[in-house]
Design a protein around this motif. Structure first.
Motif, PDB file in Angstrom:
ATOM      1  N   ASP A   1       2.701  89.320  -2.183  1.00  0.00           N
ATOM      2  CA  ASP A   1       1.333  89.407  -1.682  1.00  0.00           C
ATOM      3  C   ASP A   1       1.041  88.169  -0.857  1.00  0.00           C
ATOM      4  OD1 ASP A   1       1.138  91.655  -3.237  1.00  0.00           O
ATOM      5  OD2 ASP A   1      -0.405  90.884  -4.573  1.00  0.00           O
ATOM      6  N   GLY A   2       0.304  88.323   0.214  1.00  0.00           N
ATOM      7  CA  GLY A   2      -0.041  87.181   1.041  1.00  0.00           C
ATOM      8  C   GLY A   2      -0.447  87.601   2.432  1.00  0.00           C
ATOM      9  N   VAL A   3      -0.669  86.601   3.266  1.00  0.00           N
ATOM     10  CA  VAL A   3      -1.066  86.815   4.653  1.00  0.00           C
ATOM     11  C   VAL A   3       0.093  86.389   5.544  1.00  0.00           C
ATOM     12  CG1 VAL A   3      -2.749  86.233   6.435  1.00  0.00           C
ATOM     13  CG2 VAL A   3      -3.471  86.385   4.049  1.00  0.00           C
ATOM     14  N   TYR A   4       0.396  87.221   6.512  1.00  0.00           N
ATOM     15  CA  TYR A   4       1.540  86.996   7.387  1.00  0.00           C
ATOM     16  C   TYR A   4       1.097  87.004   8.836  1.00  0.00           C
ATOM     17  CZ  TYR A   4       4.112  87.566   3.142  1.00  0.00           C
ATOM     18  OH  TYR A   4       4.573  87.378   1.869  1.00  0.00           O
ATOM     19  N   ALA A   5       1.808  86.260   9.668  1.00  0.00           N
ATOM     20  CA  ALA A   5       1.474  86.145  11.092  1.00  0.00           C
ATOM     21  C   ALA A   5       2.590  86.748  11.921  1.00  0.00           C
ATOM     22  CB  ALA A   5       1.289  84.678  11.466  1.00  0.00           C
ATOM     23  N   ILE A   6       2.203  87.329  13.040  1.00  0.00           N
ATOM     24  CA  ILE A   6       3.155  87.911  13.977  1.00  0.00           C
ATOM     25  C   ILE A   6       3.154  87.058  15.232  1.00  0.00           C
ATOM     26  CG2 ILE A   6       3.669  89.917  15.407  1.00  0.00           C
ATOM     27  CD1 ILE A   6       1.948  91.462  13.268  1.00  0.00           C
ATOM     28  N   VAL A   7       4.336  86.709  15.709  1.00  0.00           N
ATOM     29  CA  VAL A   7       4.466  85.997  16.984  1.00  0.00           C
ATOM     30  C   VAL A   7       5.312  86.866  17.898  1.00  0.00           C
ATOM     31  CG1 VAL A   7       5.349  83.958  18.160  1.00  0.00           C
ATOM     32  CG2 VAL A   7       4.256  83.721  15.929  1.00  0.00           C
ATOM     33  N   ILE A   8       4.747  87.195  19.046  1.00  0.00           N
ATOM     34  CA  ILE A   8       5.467  87.978  20.044  1.00  0.00           C
ATOM     35  C   ILE A   8       5.612  87.108  21.278  1.00  0.00           C
ATOM     36  CG2 ILE A   8       5.367  89.989  21.561  1.00  0.00           C
ATOM     37  CD1 ILE A   8       4.021  91.502  19.375  1.00  0.00           C
TER      38      ILE A   8
ATOM     39  N   PHE B   1      -1.869  96.349   3.532  1.00  0.00           N
ATOM     40  CA  PHE B   1      -1.009  97.499   3.286  1.00  0.00           C
ATOM     41  C   PHE B   1      -0.090  97.187   2.124  1.00  0.00           C
ATOM     42  CE2 PHE B   1       1.530  95.036   6.230  1.00  0.00           C
ATOM     43  CZ  PHE B   1       2.858  95.304   5.921  1.00  0.00           C
ATOM     44  N   ASN B   2       0.445  98.240   1.520  1.00  0.00           N
ATOM     45  CA  ASN B   2       1.249  98.107   0.321  1.00  0.00           C
ATOM     46  C   ASN B   2       2.655  98.649   0.571  1.00  0.00           C
ATOM     47  OD1 ASN B   2       2.457  98.179  -2.156  1.00  0.00           O
ATOM     48  ND2 ASN B   2       0.796  99.250  -3.193  1.00  0.00           N
TER      49      ASN B   2
ATOM     50  N   ALA C   1      -2.297  91.997   8.623  1.00  0.00           N
ATOM     51  CA  ALA C   1      -2.995  92.380   7.398  1.00  0.00           C
ATOM     52  C   ALA C   1      -2.368  91.697   6.197  1.00  0.00           C
ATOM     53  CB  ALA C   1      -2.929  93.896   7.229  1.00  0.00           C
ATOM     54  N   VAL C   2      -3.158  91.600   5.136  1.00  0.00           N
ATOM     55  CA  VAL C   2      -2.689  91.038   3.882  1.00  0.00           C
ATOM     56  C   VAL C   2      -1.857  92.092   3.162  1.00  0.00           C
ATOM     57  CG1 VAL C   2      -3.455  90.164   1.642  1.00  0.00           C
ATOM     58  CG2 VAL C   2      -4.717  89.561   3.715  1.00  0.00           C
ATOM     59  N   ILE C   3      -0.779  91.652   2.571  1.00  0.00           N
ATOM     60  CA  ILE C   3       0.029  92.555   1.760  1.00  0.00           C
ATOM     61  C   ILE C   3      -0.523  92.527   0.351  1.00  0.00           C
ATOM     62  CG2 ILE C   3       2.294  92.907   0.740  1.00  0.00           C
ATOM     63  CD1 ILE C   3       3.390  92.766   3.355  1.00  0.00           C
ATOM     64  N   GLY C   4      -0.746  93.698  -0.196  1.00  0.00           N
ATOM     65  CA  GLY C   4      -1.245  93.820  -1.568  1.00  0.00           C
ATOM     66  C   GLY C   4      -0.453  94.879  -2.307  1.00  0.00           C
ATOM     67  N   HIS C   5       0.041  94.546  -3.482  1.00  0.00           N
ATOM     68  CA  HIS C   5       0.844  95.503  -4.276  1.00  0.00           C
ATOM     69  C   HIS C   5      -0.015  96.122  -5.348  1.00  0.00           C
ATOM     70  CE1 HIS C   5       4.633  94.060  -2.509  1.00  0.00           C
ATOM     71  NE2 HIS C   5       4.019  92.900  -2.494  1.00  0.00           N
TER      72      HIS C   5
ATOM     73  N   ILE D   1       7.936  87.767  12.203  1.00  0.00           N
ATOM     74  CA  ILE D   1       6.918  87.688  11.156  1.00  0.00           C
ATOM     75  C   ILE D   1       7.104  86.349  10.445  1.00  0.00           C
ATOM     76  CG2 ILE D   1       6.020  88.717   9.037  1.00  0.00           C
ATOM     77  CD1 ILE D   1       5.767  90.619  11.387  1.00  0.00           C
ATOM     78  N   TYR D   2       5.987  85.647  10.223  1.00  0.00           N
ATOM     79  CA  TYR D   2       5.999  84.363   9.520  1.00  0.00           C
ATOM     80  C   TYR D   2       5.054  84.416   8.327  1.00  0.00           C
ATOM     81  CZ  TYR D   2       8.170  82.244  13.636  1.00  0.00           C
ATOM     82  OH  TYR D   2       9.023  81.934  14.667  1.00  0.00           O
ATOM     83  N   SER D   3       5.377  83.684   7.281  1.00  0.00           N
ATOM     84  CA  SER D   3       4.458  83.489   6.166  1.00  0.00           C
ATOM     85  C   SER D   3       3.378  82.515   6.613  1.00  0.00           C
ATOM     86  CB  SER D   3       5.193  82.898   4.961  1.00  0.00           C
ATOM     87  OG  SER D   3       4.264  82.380   4.029  1.00  0.00           O
ATOM     88  N   ARG D   4       2.106  82.894   6.458  1.00  0.00           N
ATOM     89  CA  ARG D   4       1.024  81.968   6.812  1.00  0.00           C
ATOM     90  C   ARG D   4       0.960  80.809   5.832  1.00  0.00           C
ATOM     91  NH1 ARG D   4      -2.840  82.594  11.033  1.00  0.00           N
ATOM     92  NH2 ARG D   4      -3.703  80.904   9.854  1.00  0.00           N
ATOM     93  N   GLU D   5       1.380  81.026   4.607  1.00  0.00           N
ATOM     94  CA  GLU D   5       1.306  79.984   3.589  1.00  0.00           C
ATOM     95  C   GLU D   5       2.324  78.881   3.828  1.00  0.00           C
ATOM     96  OE1 GLU D   5       2.096  79.622  -1.178  1.00  0.00           O
ATOM     97  OE2 GLU D   5       1.082  81.423  -0.438  1.00  0.00           O
ATOM     98  N   SER D   6       3.585  79.263   4.073  1.00  0.00           N
ATOM     99  CA  SER D   6       4.651  78.270   4.177  1.00  0.00           C
ATOM    100  C   SER D   6       5.109  77.994   5.606  1.00  0.00           C
ATOM    101  CB  SER D   6       5.869  78.737   3.368  1.00  0.00           C
ATOM    102  OG  SER D   6       6.441  79.890   3.974  1.00  0.00           O
ATOM    103  N   GLY D   7       4.798  78.919   6.536  1.00  0.00           N
ATOM    104  CA  GLY D   7       5.273  78.782   7.905  1.00  0.00           C
ATOM    105  C   GLY D   7       6.700  79.254   8.089  1.00  0.00           C
ATOM    106  N   THR D   8       7.299  79.793   7.042  1.00  0.00           N
ATOM    107  CA  THR D   8       8.682  80.252   7.081  1.00  0.00           C
ATOM    108  C   THR D   8       8.808  81.566   7.844  1.00  0.00           C
ATOM    109  OG1 THR D   8       9.007  79.277   4.903  1.00  0.00           O
ATOM    110  CG2 THR D   8      10.649  80.878   5.615  1.00  0.00           C
TER     111      THR D   8
END
Length: 119
Positions: free
Chosen positions: A95-102, A32-33, A115-119, A56-63
């Motif tokens: 842009d990137g892939v993000y993870a959700i933790v509930i 999604f954009n 979903a991947v964020i794309g601009h 929400i976490y960054s999949r790349e950095s874990g932040t």
């Protein structure tokens, strides 16, 4: 014991303990954009009412990027929350892939890749 973050990253999707959380999904599936005012819908089902935290976490950095719910009471049954692709400062994330933790207050945890964020 590893933290949620240590267990999550490096895996495409992991269920840590879903005794009370089921049916976790994200729409749209592809990307999604946020620049186009699009958002992701996060759907899940609770077998009983619970206080829920969603992050929400960054999949790349874990932040950690943003907290969507902070120990918020949710009813049993189907629930939805929305993520607008912005961080805790309301800036659009790169842009990137993000993870959700509930997770629930009693410790049930479920994580899913969004979903991947794309601009």
């Amino acid at each position: 014991d590893n933290t949620i973050e240590e267990k999550l990253f490096g895996h495409s999707c992991i269920v840590l303990d879903d005794a009370n959380i089921s049916g976790l999904s994200v729409s749209p599936k592809k990307y999604f954009n946020p620049d186009a005012a699009q958002s992701a819908t996060i759907s899940y089902t609770l077998s009983k009412a619970a206080k829920v935290t969603a992050k929400i976490y960054s999949r790349e950095s874990g932040t950690e990027i943003k907290m969507l719910l902070d120990n918020t009471q949710q009813s049993a049954g189907a629930n939805q929350i929305y993520w607008n692709g912005r961080d805790s400062s309301e800036q659009i994330v790169p842009d990137g892939v993000y993870a959700i933790v509930i997770k629930t207050a009693r410790g049930d945890v479920k994580a899913v890749e969004t979903a991947v964020i794309g601009h």
